[in-house]
Design a protein around this motif. Structure first.
Motif, mmCIF file in Angstrom:
data_model
loop_
_atom_site.group_PDB
_atom_site.id
_atom_site.type_symbol
_atom_site.label_atom_id
_atom_site.label_comp_id
_atom_site.label_asym_id
_atom_site.label_seq_id
_atom_site.Cartn_x
_atom_site.Cartn_y
_atom_site.Cartn_z
ATOM 1 N N ALA A 15 0.797 -1.246 -0.030
ATOM 2 C CA ALA A 15 -0.062 0.088 0.162
ATOM 3 C C ALA A 15 0.810 1.305 0.139
ATOM 4 C CB ALA A 15 -0.848 0.070 1.205
ATOM 5 N N LEU A 16 0.263 2.536 -0.402
ATOM 6 C CA LEU A 16 0.916 3.709 -0.318
ATOM 7 C C LEU A 16 0.128 4.558 0.329
ATOM 8 C CD1 LEU A 16 3.370 5.207 -1.665
ATOM 9 C CD2 LEU A 16 1.790 5.801 -3.574
ATOM 10 N N VAL A 17 0.753 5.039 1.471
ATOM 11 C CA VAL A 17 0.006 6.179 2.307
ATOM 12 C C VAL A 17 0.663 7.445 2.209
ATOM 13 C CG1 VAL A 17 -0.416 6.622 4.687
ATOM 14 C CG2 VAL A 17 -1.117 4.639 3.771
ATOM 15 N N HIS A 18 -0.136 8.600 1.995
ATOM 16 C CA HIS A 18 0.297 9.983 2.140
ATOM 17 C C HIS A 18 0.259 10.475 3.551
ATOM 18 C CE1 HIS A 18 0.273 14.178 0.110
ATOM 19 N NE2 HIS A 18 1.539 13.956 0.737
ATOM 20 N N ALA A 19 1.420 10.669 4.133
ATOM 21 C CA ALA A 19 1.486 11.315 5.518
ATOM 22 C C ALA A 19 1.975 12.852 5.410
ATOM 23 C CB ALA A 19 2.325 10.559 6.456
ATOM 24 N N GLN A 20 0.979 13.847 5.972
ATOM 25 C CA GLN A 20 1.226 14.997 5.950
ATOM 26 C C GLN A 20 1.849 15.403 7.596
ATOM 27 O OE1 GLN A 20 -2.062 16.519 4.348
ATOM 28 N NE2 GLN A 20 -1.204 16.719 2.329
ATOM 29 N N ALA A 21 2.199 16.743 7.596
ATOM 30 C CA ALA A 21 2.587 17.198 8.809
ATOM 31 C C ALA A 21 1.669 16.894 10.194
ATOM 32 C CB ALA A 21 3.213 18.789 8.900
ATOM 33 N N ALA A 150 -2.268 7.389 22.956
ATOM 34 C CA ALA A 150 -1.633 8.007 21.628
ATOM 35 C C ALA A 150 -0.665 6.828 21.036
ATOM 36 C CB ALA A 150 -0.839 9.045 22.025
ATOM 37 N N VAL A 151 -0.284 7.200 19.982
ATOM 38 C CA VAL A 151 0.525 6.298 18.966
ATOM 39 C C VAL A 151 1.730 5.999 19.713
ATOM 40 C CG1 VAL A 151 1.707 6.204 16.827
ATOM 41 C CG2 VAL A 151 -0.287 7.282 16.804
ATOM 42 N N GLY A 152 1.861 4.790 20.074
ATOM 43 C CA GLY A 152 3.097 4.406 20.910
ATOM 44 C C GLY A 152 3.106 4.303 22.265
ATOM 45 N N ASN A 153 1.793 4.567 22.884
ATOM 46 C CA ASN A 153 1.300 4.759 24.171
ATOM 47 C C ASN A 153 0.306 3.779 24.509
ATOM 48 O OD1 ASN A 153 0.902 5.332 26.993
ATOM 49 N ND2 ASN A 153 0.760 7.448 26.749
ATOM 50 N N TYR A 154 0.664 2.409 24.721
ATOM 51 C CA TYR A 154 -0.069 1.227 24.816
ATOM 52 C C TYR A 154 -0.170 0.638 26.287
ATOM 53 C CZ TYR A 154 0.411 2.028 19.714
ATOM 54 O OH TYR A 154 0.374 2.628 18.693
ATOM 55 N N ARG A 155 -1.050 0.125 26.710
ATOM 56 C CA ARG A 155 -0.957 -0.391 28.147
ATOM 57 C C ARG A 155 -1.960 -1.473 28.140
ATOM 58 N NH1 ARG A 155 -3.656 -0.261 33.083
ATOM 59 N NH2 ARG A 155 -4.724 1.620 32.564
ATOM 60 N N MET A 315 1.994 6.937 11.022
ATOM 61 C CA MET A 315 1.597 7.636 12.172
ATOM 62 C C MET A 315 2.556 7.590 13.334
ATOM 63 S SD MET A 315 -2.371 6.145 12.657
ATOM 64 C CE MET A 315 -2.764 7.398 13.883
ATOM 65 N N ARG A 316 3.467 6.532 13.254
ATOM 66 C CA ARG A 316 4.626 6.625 14.304
ATOM 67 C C ARG A 316 5.567 7.577 13.854
ATOM 68 N NH1 ARG A 316 5.099 2.780 17.845
ATOM 69 N NH2 ARG A 316 7.612 3.106 17.953
ATOM 70 N N LEU A 317 5.779 7.993 12.683
ATOM 71 C CA LEU A 317 6.847 8.694 12.068
ATOM 72 C C LEU A 317 6.329 10.358 12.413
ATOM 73 C CD1 LEU A 317 7.855 7.434 8.602
ATOM 74 C CD2 LEU A 317 9.342 7.862 10.399
ATOM 75 N N GLN A 318 4.830 10.571 12.293
ATOM 76 C CA GLN A 318 4.233 11.733 12.643
ATOM 77 C C GLN A 318 4.455 12.116 14.217
ATOM 78 O OE1 GLN A 318 0.196 11.401 11.186
ATOM 79 N NE2 GLN A 318 0.400 12.876 9.716
ATOM 80 N N ALA A 319 4.204 11.054 14.840
ATOM 81 C CA ALA A 319 4.316 11.391 16.376
ATOM 82 C C ALA A 319 5.555 11.341 17.051
ATOM 83 C CB ALA A 319 3.482 9.939 17.071
ATOM 84 N N GLY A 320 6.634 11.217 16.032
ATOM 85 C CA GLY A 320 7.998 11.274 16.645
ATOM 86 C C GLY A 320 8.435 9.861 17.491
#
Length: 343
Positions: A15-21, A150-155, A315-320
């Motif tokens: 797949a191809l996904v377009h991520a913006q700022a 949040a992205v990356g914040n899972y319990r 989403m991980r890249l967007q969230a840093g």
């Protein structure tokens, strides 16, 4: 532009996904090839055959996706792939192709957790969720309830201690002679059966925690099938409906308990079992009564696919929470707990 490759088991997805700022990344195009027909003759996934088929499919699918999106390889900024968990050989195909492609393009590469892909797949839908939420992840050998802030914040709130819900569907279907893939076949048969025909156990339904266990249910189905003997064929739909009812009741009660205990008002259901019609019907009704919003992936994105991998990477890249890099000496993680995602 994130190009995502999924090859963890018996589906090849690109797949191809377009991520913006800011904002939710947008799916440009995706393509999927299922190996179900190839594995049916063996009653389950044959890892070596799966790996060889991924090799044949991944590049043609990538060309198809780029053509449908009206893009070229020069437009790709990051190549993402499923690093794990999954079948080692199958994972190596996707990771090898991704790293070779990224190296040839001089672009960075990013390994993605397969379950995080499922977890974030509802963001691909027309009605994406908002953080925070409770997530019910029911994918293959995984059944988990999580709090997602949040992205990356899972319990993890609870998880299976033996067979997962998907395994309970598949193994019960096999005991009934329904072939492969068993889960969808059992669900279709259950539509014409009586869910109250057989009294089957609801493991850990009243355990006081949010853990799951479905091994005992599978054993009960085996016992009931043996009791029926020659009458099994005539009562198969009833047994299928009773099995589905037991699984769905446990998933439903644990999910609603998790919402009450966390105080959250939003539920996300992801993974292959999330496509089950009875589960969606029961959850929709319960959440409407409790005034809770419930979100699902689009039906065609419930199974393994490249779109969820590209989306999770974006989403991980967007969230840093991740950084794509130019290190192409990849490794895969066939066993990779979601709570160790950053390890």
């Amino acid at each position: 532009m994130v190009l995502g490759i999924e090859s963890s088991c018996d589906e090849t997805g690109v797949a191809l996904v377009h991520a913006q700022a800011s904002g939710v990344p947008r799916l440009e195009a995706h393509a999927l090839h299922s190996q179900i027909e190839m594995h049916q003759a063996y009653g389950g996934v044959v890892p070596e055959l799966a790996s060889r088929d991924h090799i044949r499919r991944v590049l043609p699918l990538a060309r198809q996706v780029l053509a449908e999106a009206g893009r070229s390889l020069a437009d790709v900024d990051v190549v993402a792939y499923t690093r794990g968990p999954g079948l080692a050989g199958a994972l190596l195909v996707g990771s090898g192709v991704a790293c070779a492609l990224a190296a040839a393009l001089g672009k960075p590469v990013l390994g993605v957790h397969h379950l995080e892909g499922h977890l974030l797949s509802p963001f691909l839908s027309a009605d994406p969720p908002e953080f925070p939420f409770v997530a019910l992840l029911v994918s293959g050998g995984h059944t988990q309830l999580m709090r997602v802030d949040a992205v990356g914040n899972y319990r993890i709130l609870g998880e299976t201690i033996d067979d997962a819900a998907g395994e309970a569907f598949d193994k019960s279907a096999k005991l009934m002679g329904l072939g492969y893939p068993g889960g969808p076949a059992l669900s279709r048969l259950a539509e014409s059966g009586d869910p109250a025909a057989f009294k089957l156990p609801r493991p850990l339904l009243h355990s006081g925690d949010l853990d799951f266990s479905f091994a005992g249910l599978k054993t009960a189905v085996l016992t009931q099938a043996r009791k029926l003997g020659d009458d099994l064929e005539a009562r198969k739909a009833d047994l299928a409906a009773s099995t589905q009812a037991a699984i769905v009741e446990v998933l439903l009660k644990k999910s609603m308990t998790a919402l009450r205990e966390t105080g959250l008002r939003r539920l996300v259901v992801a993974g292959g079992v999330g496509a089950n019609r009875e589960l969606r019907t029961r959850l929709n009704a319960a959440c409407q009564t409790a005034r809770v919003r419930v979100h699902y992936p689009e039906l065609h994105l419930c199974t393994d696919n490249g779109a969820m991998i590209a989306m999770a990477a974006a989403m991980r890249l967007q969230a840093g929470h991740a950084q794509a890099d130019h290190r192409y000496s990849f490794d895969v993680r066939p066993r990779w707990p979601l709570d160790a995602i950053d390890a």
